[in-house]
Scaffold this motif. Structure first.
Motif, PDB file in Angstrom:
ATOM      1  N   ASN A 197       0.855  -1.190   0.000  1.00 29.78           N
ATOM      2  CA  ASN A 197       0.000   0.000   0.000  1.00 29.78           C
ATOM      3  C   ASN A 197       0.889   1.237   0.000  1.00 29.78           C
ATOM      4  OD1 ASN A 197       0.768   0.597   2.702  1.00 29.78           O
ATOM      5  ND2 ASN A 197      -0.829  -0.770   3.474  1.00 29.78           N
ATOM      6  N   LYS A 198       0.291   2.397  -0.209  1.00 27.27           N
ATOM      7  CA  LYS A 198       1.040   3.655  -0.323  1.00 27.27           C
ATOM      8  C   LYS A 198       1.852   3.955   0.929  1.00 27.27           C
ATOM      9  CE  LYS A 198      -2.745   5.821  -1.678  1.00 27.27           C
ATOM     10  NZ  LYS A 198      -3.731   6.812  -2.152  1.00 27.27           N
ATOM     11  N   GLU A 199       1.241   3.743   2.088  1.00 30.73           N
ATOM     12  CA  GLU A 199       1.899   4.077   3.352  1.00 30.73           C
ATOM     13  C   GLU A 199       3.198   3.290   3.522  1.00 30.73           C
ATOM     14  OE1 GLU A 199       1.036   3.630   8.112  1.00 30.73           O
ATOM     15  OE2 GLU A 199      -0.667   3.879   6.761  1.00 30.73           O
ATOM     16  N   ASP A 200       3.133   1.983   3.296  1.00 33.55           N
ATOM     17  CA  ASP A 200       4.327   1.153   3.444  1.00 33.55           C
ATOM     18  C   ASP A 200       5.376   1.478   2.384  1.00 33.55           C
ATOM     19  OD1 ASP A 200       3.195  -0.103   5.620  1.00 33.55           O
ATOM     20  OD2 ASP A 200       2.446  -1.808   4.455  1.00 33.55           O
ATOM     21  N   LEU A 201       4.929   1.713   1.165  1.00 34.02           N
ATOM     22  CA  LEU A 201       5.861   2.029   0.088  1.00 34.02           C
ATOM     23  C   LEU A 201       6.525   3.391   0.318  1.00 34.02           C
ATOM     24  CD1 LEU A 201       6.971   0.644  -2.357  1.00 34.02           C
ATOM     25  CD2 LEU A 201       5.172   1.659  -3.730  1.00 34.02           C
ATOM     26  N   TYR A 212      15.511  16.377  -0.426  1.00 36.79           N
ATOM     27  CA  TYR A 212      14.215  16.091  -1.024  1.00 36.79           C
ATOM     28  C   TYR A 212      13.635  14.815  -0.438  1.00 36.79           C
ATOM     29  CZ  TYR A 212      16.418  12.574  -4.081  1.00 36.79           C
ATOM     30  OH  TYR A 212      17.083  11.482  -4.570  1.00 36.79           O
ATOM     31  N   LYS A 213      12.334  14.641  -0.642  1.00 41.62           N
ATOM     32  CA  LYS A 213      11.677  13.406  -0.244  1.00 41.62           C
ATOM     33  C   LYS A 213      10.554  13.125  -1.230  1.00 41.62           C
ATOM     34  CE  LYS A 213       8.535  15.370   3.182  1.00 41.62           C
ATOM     35  NZ  LYS A 213       8.056  15.298   4.537  1.00 41.62           N
ATOM     36  N   VAL A 214      10.152  11.877  -1.279  1.00 44.19           N
ATOM     37  CA  VAL A 214       9.106  11.420  -2.192  1.00 44.19           C
ATOM     38  C   VAL A 214       7.933  10.949  -1.357  1.00 44.19           C
ATOM     39  CG1 VAL A 214       8.525   9.712  -3.952  1.00 44.19           C
ATOM     40  CG2 VAL A 214      10.806  10.730  -3.922  1.00 44.19           C
ATOM     41  N   LEU A 215       6.726  11.387  -1.731  1.00 43.20           N
ATOM     42  CA  LEU A 215       5.507  10.939  -1.056  1.00 43.20           C
ATOM     43  C   LEU A 215       4.517  10.426  -2.096  1.00 43.20           C
ATOM     44  CD1 LEU A 215       4.882  13.709   1.618  1.00 43.20           C
ATOM     45  CD2 LEU A 215       5.645  11.389   2.000  1.00 43.20           C
ATOM     46  N   LEU A 216       3.919   9.299  -1.799  1.00 40.61           N
ATOM     47  CA  LEU A 216       2.884   8.736  -2.663  1.00 40.61           C
ATOM     48  C   LEU A 216       1.529   9.089  -2.075  1.00 40.61           C
ATOM     49  CD1 LEU A 216       4.386   5.166  -3.209  1.00 40.61           C
ATOM     50  CD2 LEU A 216       4.729   7.210  -4.598  1.00 40.61           C
ATOM     51  N   ASN A 217       0.750   9.844  -2.816  1.00 39.58           N
ATOM     52  CA  ASN A 217      -0.629  10.166  -2.461  1.00 39.58           C
ATOM     53  C   ASN A 217      -1.488   9.564  -3.571  1.00 39.58           C
ATOM     54  OD1 ASN A 217      -0.017  11.763  -0.083  1.00 39.58           O
ATOM     55  ND2 ASN A 217       0.830  13.246  -1.496  1.00 39.58           N
ATOM     56  N   ASP A 218      -2.320  10.376  -4.216  1.00 41.03           N
ATOM     57  CA  ASP A 218      -3.011   9.913  -5.415  1.00 41.03           C
ATOM     58  C   ASP A 218      -2.107  10.038  -6.630  1.00 41.03           C
ATOM     59  OD1 ASP A 218      -5.251   9.194  -4.062  1.00 41.03           O
ATOM     60  OD2 ASP A 218      -6.440  10.946  -4.616  1.00 41.03           O
ATOM     61  N   GLU A 219      -0.959  10.637  -6.421  1.00 42.47           N
ATOM     62  CA  GLU A 219       0.075  10.765  -7.443  1.00 42.47           C
ATOM     63  C   GLU A 219       1.419  10.720  -6.713  1.00 42.47           C
ATOM     64  OE1 GLU A 219      -0.840  15.509  -7.520  1.00 42.47           O
ATOM     65  OE2 GLU A 219      -1.843  14.142  -8.859  1.00 42.47           O
ATOM     66  N   VAL A 220       2.510  10.742  -7.454  1.00 41.73           N
ATOM     67  CA  VAL A 220       3.842  10.738  -6.849  1.00 41.73           C
ATOM     68  C   VAL A 220       4.279  12.196  -6.698  1.00 41.73           C
ATOM     69  CG1 VAL A 220       6.238  10.027  -7.134  1.00 41.73           C
ATOM     70  CG2 VAL A 220       4.400   8.529  -7.930  1.00 41.73           C
ATOM     71  N   ASP A 221       4.544  12.610  -5.461  1.00 42.04           N
ATOM     72  CA  ASP A 221       4.951  13.983  -5.177  1.00 42.04           C
ATOM     73  C   ASP A 221       6.407  14.006  -4.742  1.00 42.04           C
ATOM     74  OD1 ASP A 221       2.397  15.023  -5.673  1.00 42.04           O
ATOM     75  OD2 ASP A 221       1.760  14.667  -3.606  1.00 42.04           O
ATOM     76  N   LEU A 222       7.175  14.910  -5.343  1.00 44.20           N
ATOM     77  CA  LEU A 222       8.562  15.138  -4.978  1.00 44.20           C
ATOM     78  C   LEU A 222       8.633  16.506  -4.323  1.00 44.20           C
ATOM     79  CD1 LEU A 222      11.688  14.422  -5.294  1.00 44.20           C
ATOM     80  CD2 LEU A 222      11.579  15.848  -7.327  1.00 44.20           C
ATOM     81  N   TYR A 223       9.013  16.534  -3.049  1.00 42.93           N
ATOM     82  CA  TYR A 223       9.164  17.782  -2.300  1.00 42.93           C
ATOM     83  C   TYR A 223      10.651  18.027  -2.088  1.00 42.93           C
ATOM     84  CZ  TYR A 223       4.234  17.430  -0.999  1.00 42.93           C
ATOM     85  OH  TYR A 223       2.866  17.355  -1.026  1.00 42.93           O
TER      86      TYR A 223
END
Length: 194
Positions: A55-59, A79-90
Motif C-alpha cells: 500500500n502507499k503508506e508502506d511504500l 528532497y523526499k518522495v511521497l505517494l498520495n493519489d500521485e507521486v509527489d517530490l518535495y
C-alpha cells in the motif's frame, strides 16, 4: 557637472541590469537535452519470482528509507518522495541566498517491462512560474538521484528502471500495477538462483 556623472553611472547600472535579465531569459529559453534510455530485459530463468502487494503508506516508508540510506537526501539539496493519489517530490533548491521550496507531482504508469514512467502533472517552485522542462533539468543536474532514474526534461517525465537499481543480493524488482488512486500497488520480486 555632478548631475552628469550620476546620470552616466545610473545608465551604466541600468545597462548591467538589462544584460543580466537578458542573459537569464536566454538561459531559461534554451532547449533542454534529454538523456536517452534503453530498457534492459532481465533473463527471468535465472530468478525465482515472488509476487508482492503493498500500500502507499508502506511504500512511502520504504522509498524514503532507501533514499536516506543511500545518502541521496540531506546535504545541500534535500528532497523526499511521497505517494498520495500521485507521486509527489518535495524539495528545496538553493537560489542566491535563499532556499526555494518546490513540489513536483507526477502521474505514474507501470510499463510492460516492469519499469515505471512518472509523467509530470503539476509543478510549483516558490512563487515563480518556471517552465517545467527547466525545473526538471535543474533537478537532474542538482539532485543526486538513484541509479536507474533518468529525468527527461523535454518529455516532462522521469523514467525509473527498477531493474537497474542496485539492491542487496542482486534482487530485481518489476512493477506489475501502480494505481495510487485505488491503492493497488503490485510488483514482482525476482530473487537470483544462479
Amino acid at each position: 557637472m555632478k548631475d552628469n556623472k550620476w546620470k552616466k553611472l545610473f545608465l551604466v547600472l541600468l545597462a548591467i541590469n538589462a544584460i543580466i535579465i537578458i542573459l537569464l531569459l536566454i538561459f531559461i529559453s534554451l532547449p533542454v537535452e534529454d538523456e536517452e534510455y534503453i530498457a534492459n530485459e532481465v533473463n527471468e530463468g535465472n530468478y525465482v519470482p515472488f509476487n508482492i502487494q503493498a500500500n502507499k503508506e508502506d511504500l512511502n516508508r520504504v522509498i524514503n528509507h532507501y533514499l536516506e540510506k543511500e545518502g541521496l537526501t540531506g546535504g545541500a539539496i534535500d528532497y523526499k518522495v511521497l505517494l498520495n493519489d500521485e507521486v509527489d517530490l518535495y524539495g528545496s533548491i538553493p537560489f542566491f541566498s535563499q532556499d526555494l521550496q518546490m513540489k513536483l507531482s507526477f502521474e505514474p504508469e507501470a510499463l510492460e517491462n516492469g519499469d515505471v514512467v512518472l509523467q509530470q502533472k503539476s509543478i510549483s517552485v516558490g512563487q515563480m512560474n518556471l517552465p517545467v522542462s527547466h525545473v526538471l533539468k535543474l533537478v537532474r543536474d542538482r539532485y543526486k538521484l538513484p541509479e536507474g532514474v533518468t529525468i527527461q526534461p523535454k518529455e516532462e517525465r522521469i523514467y525509473v528502471s527498477l531493474q537497474q537499481m542496485k539492491l542487496k543480493s542482486d534482487v530485481k524488482v518489476k512493477v506489475d500495477e501502480f494505481n495510487l488512486k485505488q491503492d493497488d500497488i503490485r510488483f514482482t520480486l525476482l530473487v537470483p538462483v544462479k
